[in-house]
Design an enzyme around this catalytic site. Sequence first.
Site, mmCIF file in Angstrom:
data_model
loop_
_atom_site.group_PDB
_atom_site.id
_atom_site.type_symbol
_atom_site.label_atom_id
_atom_site.label_comp_id
_atom_site.label_asym_id
_atom_site.label_seq_id
_atom_site.Cartn_x
_atom_site.Cartn_y
_atom_site.Cartn_z
ATOM 1 C CB SER A 8 96.290 59.002 40.589
ATOM 2 O OG SER A 8 95.783 60.032 41.402
HETATM 3 N N1 SAM Z 1 92.652 59.169 44.904
HETATM 4 C C1 SAM Z 1 92.144 59.166 43.541
HETATM 5 C C2 SAM Z 1 92.468 57.860 42.833
HETATM 6 O O1 SAM Z 1 92.253 56.831 43.455
HETATM 7 O O2 SAM Z 1 92.903 57.869 41.681
HETATM 8 C C3 SAM Z 1 92.574 60.359 42.774
HETATM 9 C C4 SAM Z 1 91.636 61.441 42.897
HETATM 10 S S1 SAM Z 1 91.768 62.901 41.949
HETATM 11 C C5 SAM Z 1 93.378 62.992 41.297
HETATM 12 C C6 SAM Z 1 91.751 64.105 43.281
HETATM 13 C C7 SAM Z 1 90.464 64.214 44.027
HETATM 14 O O3 SAM Z 1 90.619 65.179 45.058
HETATM 15 C C8 SAM Z 1 89.266 64.666 43.203
HETATM 16 O O4 SAM Z 1 88.261 63.703 43.266
HETATM 17 C C9 SAM Z 1 88.829 65.970 43.879
HETATM 18 O O5 SAM Z 1 87.431 66.177 43.875
HETATM 19 C C10 SAM Z 1 89.363 65.776 45.287
HETATM 20 N N2 SAM Z 1 89.544 66.992 46.084
HETATM 21 C C11 SAM Z 1 90.002 68.215 45.710
HETATM 22 N N3 SAM Z 1 90.015 69.047 46.776
HETATM 23 C C12 SAM Z 1 89.569 68.339 47.845
HETATM 24 C C13 SAM Z 1 89.345 68.640 49.214
HETATM 25 N N4 SAM Z 1 89.594 69.846 49.740
HETATM 26 N N5 SAM Z 1 88.871 67.677 50.015
HETATM 27 C C14 SAM Z 1 88.588 66.433 49.525
HETATM 28 N N6 SAM Z 1 88.761 66.101 48.225
HETATM 29 C C15 SAM Z 1 89.255 67.032 47.406
#
Ligand code: SAM
Length: 218
Positions: free
Chosen positions: A59
């Site tokens: 992010s």
């Molecule tokens: N928290 C992160 C950071 O430190 O920048 C940002 C992560 S990214 C924007 C969003 C994440 O959510 C992705 O890695 C994606 O695989 C995960 N994601 C999507 N759906 C999900 C779910 N149902 N359960 C867990 N993770 C999920």
Amino acid sequence: MNDKREDLVEKLTSHGYIKTEKVKKAMGSVPREKFMPPETRPYAYLDRPLPIGEGQTISAPHMVAIIAEKLDLCEGMNILEIGTGFGYNAAVVSEIIGSNGHVYTVERIPSLAEKARKNLENTGFGDQVTVIIGDGTLGYPDKAPYDRIYGTASAPQIPEPLKKQLKIGGKLIIPMGSHNYYQELVSVLRISEDDFKFQDLGGVAFVPMIGKHGWPKD
Ligand code: SAM
């Protein structure tokens, strides 16, 4: 790298994204570059989301700041994050709540979760952040109830299990909406067993939250 981090934190503060000393201190001390793949590290202190592989992103720093401020974090809290990515946001939150608190973070893509575990260990957060591989739309009932829950991916509606796993008086922040490229960041305060107060915190753009109470896989 430290100077670049300081400059970014100053910029986020002067633009009003960082409002409190605790968020400023945490974002000034957690090395974002250590939560990124080598090829994007030179850009770690640009205020941008950047690719981490598997079609996912780390992010943008201003978004991490907005969520940390809106969560109103205190030392010792029990926290659930949905969407670990490479672990940066969890590390920032962990830095704020300290070693008496704990962050449980759920990631659905195993390769990202494994990498996040390593990144968190290498930066000293291994004991304070637990990475779980699974569908975060189901929450993580084992360690519920939580003081705070936040999502870093966007759901079509607020997943019911997350509401149920909030403490009374606890707060959930999650991007929500039916559009792929534009959603609302929503804050949900649990007032009593059955009462929740909702607040729209403004427009955001996140990757989809895929799961039983999120978007279908394809
Ligand atoms: N928290 C992160 C950071 O430190 O920048 C940002 C992560 S990214 C924007 C969003 C994440 O959510 C992705 O890695 C994606 O695989 C995960 N994601 C999507 N759906 C999900 C779910 N149902 N359960 C867990 N993770 C999920």
